[in-house]
Design a protein around this motif. Structure first.
Motif, PDB file in Angstrom:
ATOM      1  N   ASP A  21       7.262  12.252  -3.247  1.00 56.33           N
ATOM      2  CA  ASP A  21       8.313  11.636  -2.430  1.00 56.33           C
ATOM      3  C   ASP A  21       7.830  11.313  -1.026  1.00 56.33           C
ATOM      4  O   ASP A  21       8.311  10.368  -0.400  1.00 56.33           O
ATOM      5  CB  ASP A  21       9.542  12.553  -2.345  1.00 56.33           C
ATOM      6  N   SER A  22       6.867  12.071  -0.515  1.00 58.55           N
ATOM      7  CA  SER A  22       6.384  11.872   0.853  1.00 58.55           C
ATOM      8  C   SER A  22       5.282  10.813   0.971  1.00 58.55           C
ATOM      9  O   SER A  22       4.812  10.533   2.069  1.00 58.55           O
ATOM     10  CB  SER A  22       5.880  13.192   1.428  1.00 58.55           C
ATOM     11  N   PHE A  23       4.859  10.234  -0.146  1.00 58.46           N
ATOM     12  CA  PHE A  23       3.795   9.222  -0.113  1.00 58.46           C
ATOM     13  C   PHE A  23       4.204   8.063   0.780  1.00 58.46           C
ATOM     14  O   PHE A  23       5.331   7.609   0.710  1.00 58.46           O
ATOM     15  CB  PHE A  23       3.490   8.708  -1.533  1.00 58.46           C
ATOM     16  N   PRO A  24       3.313   7.604   1.668  1.00 55.68           N
ATOM     17  CA  PRO A  24       1.891   7.874   1.829  1.00 55.68           C
ATOM     18  C   PRO A  24       1.538   8.859   2.952  1.00 55.68           C
ATOM     19  O   PRO A  24       0.541   8.682   3.650  1.00 55.68           O
ATOM     20  CB  PRO A  24       1.333   6.498   2.153  1.00 55.68           C
ATOM     21  N   ALA A  25       2.309   9.909   3.144  1.00 57.45           N
ATOM     22  CA  ALA A  25       1.996  10.905   4.169  1.00 57.45           C
ATOM     23  C   ALA A  25       0.704  11.655   3.816  1.00 57.45           C
ATOM     24  O   ALA A  25       0.348  11.782   2.643  1.00 57.45           O
ATOM     25  CB  ALA A  25       3.148  11.896   4.300  1.00 57.45           C
ATOM     26  N   LEU A  84       0.825  -1.217   0.000  1.00 59.49           N
ATOM     27  CA  LEU A  84       0.000   0.000   0.000  1.00 59.49           C
ATOM     28  C   LEU A  84       0.855   1.260   0.000  1.00 59.49           C
ATOM     29  O   LEU A  84       0.481   2.267  -0.601  1.00 59.49           O
ATOM     30  CB  LEU A  84      -0.925   0.015   1.222  1.00 59.49           C
ATOM     31  N   ALA A  85       1.989   1.219   0.677  1.00 56.33           N
ATOM     32  CA  ALA A  85       2.840   2.406   0.831  1.00 56.33           C
ATOM     33  C   ALA A  85       3.748   2.656  -0.370  1.00 56.33           C
ATOM     34  O   ALA A  85       4.416   3.684  -0.422  1.00 56.33           O
ATOM     35  CB  ALA A  85       3.683   2.271   2.098  1.00 56.33           C
ATOM     36  N   ASP A  86       3.763   1.754  -1.330  1.00 54.46           N
ATOM     37  CA  ASP A  86       4.562   1.936  -2.550  1.00 54.46           C
ATOM     38  C   ASP A  86       3.634   2.414  -3.662  1.00 54.46           C
ATOM     39  O   ASP A  86       2.973   1.608  -4.331  1.00 54.46           O
ATOM     40  CB  ASP A  86       5.249   0.626  -2.936  1.00 54.46           C
ATOM     41  N   GLY A  87       3.559   3.716  -3.839  1.00 50.26           N
ATOM     42  CA  GLY A  87       2.649   4.295  -4.824  1.00 50.26           C
ATOM     43  C   GLY A  87       2.860   3.798  -6.242  1.00 50.26           C
ATOM     44  O   GLY A  87       1.932   3.779  -7.049  1.00 50.26           O
ATOM     45  N   TYR A 144      -0.061  10.250  -8.946  1.00 47.79           N
ATOM     46  CA  TYR A 144      -0.572  10.800 -10.208  1.00 47.79           C
ATOM     47  C   TYR A 144      -0.706   9.625 -11.162  1.00 47.79           C
ATOM     48  O   TYR A 144       0.290   9.046 -11.599  1.00 47.79           O
ATOM     49  CB  TYR A 144       0.373  11.876 -10.730  1.00 47.79           C
ATOM     50  N   HIS A 145      -1.942   9.256 -11.456  1.00 52.26           N
ATOM     51  CA  HIS A 145      -2.207   8.037 -12.210  1.00 52.26           C
ATOM     52  C   HIS A 145      -3.071   8.320 -13.425  1.00 52.26           C
ATOM     53  O   HIS A 145      -3.565   9.441 -13.608  1.00 52.26           O
ATOM     54  CB  HIS A 145      -2.903   7.009 -11.313  1.00 52.26           C
ATOM     55  N   SER A 146      -3.237   7.290 -14.222  1.00 59.20           N
ATOM     56  CA  SER A 146      -4.168   7.328 -15.343  1.00 59.20           C
ATOM     57  C   SER A 146      -5.145   6.183 -15.148  1.00 59.20           C
ATOM     58  O   SER A 146      -4.780   5.116 -14.649  1.00 59.20           O
ATOM     59  CB  SER A 146      -3.431   7.156 -16.673  1.00 59.20           C
ATOM     60  N   VAL A 147      -6.397   6.422 -15.529  1.00 58.67           N
ATOM     61  CA  VAL A 147      -7.417   5.390 -15.459  1.00 58.67           C
ATOM     62  C   VAL A 147      -7.980   5.155 -16.849  1.00 58.67           C
ATOM     63  O   VAL A 147      -7.923   6.027 -17.715  1.00 58.67           O
ATOM     64  CB  VAL A 147      -8.559   5.752 -14.467  1.00 58.67           C
ATOM     65  N   GLY A 148      -8.504   3.957 -17.049  1.00 59.00           N
ATOM     66  CA  GLY A 148      -9.085   3.627 -18.347  1.00 59.00           C
ATOM     67  C   GLY A 148      -8.167   2.745 -19.168  1.00 59.00           C
ATOM     68  O   GLY A 148      -7.208   2.174 -18.663  1.00 59.00           O
TER      69      GLY A 148
END
Length: 146
Positions: free
Chosen positions: A40-44, A19-22, A50-54
């Motif tokens: 860089d701070s994810f998952p803070a 879960l913590a590895d975006g 920033y993703h794409s869907v579809g």
């Protein structure tokens, strides 16, 4: 609101590592096609994926933001995919003997998804999150420890 749960045959730490590895997001989230960047701070709290869907060539670029997080316990996300809308997703981890129970709660909170009647919306989210949990289990249960 849709609620799904599954027992993963691994520790909460191994599930949290996924879960913590975006960058792993599109491997386990149904509908996410690719990740373009991860703060860089994810998952803070306040960080984003920033993703794409579809499906190519009809991809929608958007983001998912962390609204709240308690590592190894839960993460609350605001997933965006406009013009489809936005959803709030809560993923909770809890012990289940030597394994981990993962619960996903999801609901549309903005956009056209809020207009879909609850029975229909609930069924589609239930199916999607059943597969999401299946994918999360495959990764967390079989990934080598880092």
């Amino acid at each position: 609101m849709s609620v799904n749960s599954r027992i993963l045959r691994t520790t909460p730490e191994r599930v949290w590592d996924v879960l913590a590895d975006g960058w792993l997001y599109p491997l386990w989230v149904v509908g996410a096609s690719r990740v373009r960047d991860v703060d860089d701070s994810f998952p803070a709290k306040g960080s984003q994926i920033y993703h794409s869907v579809g499906v190519w060539p009809a991809l929608i670029d958007d983001s998912t933001e962390v609204l709240d997080v308690d590592p190894y316990q839960h993460i609350r996300l605001r997933a965006r995919g406009w013009p489809i809308g936005e959803a709030e997703v809560v993923i909770e981890l809890g012990p289940s003997g030597a394994f981990t129970e993962v619960v996903i709660r999801e609901d549309a909170v903005a956009g056209p998804g809020t207009l879909i009647p609850e029975p229909l919306k609930g069924l589609s989210l239930k199916w999607r999150n059943t597969e999401t949990l299946r994918r999360l289990a495959y990764i967390a249960e079989n990934r080598t420890a880092s």
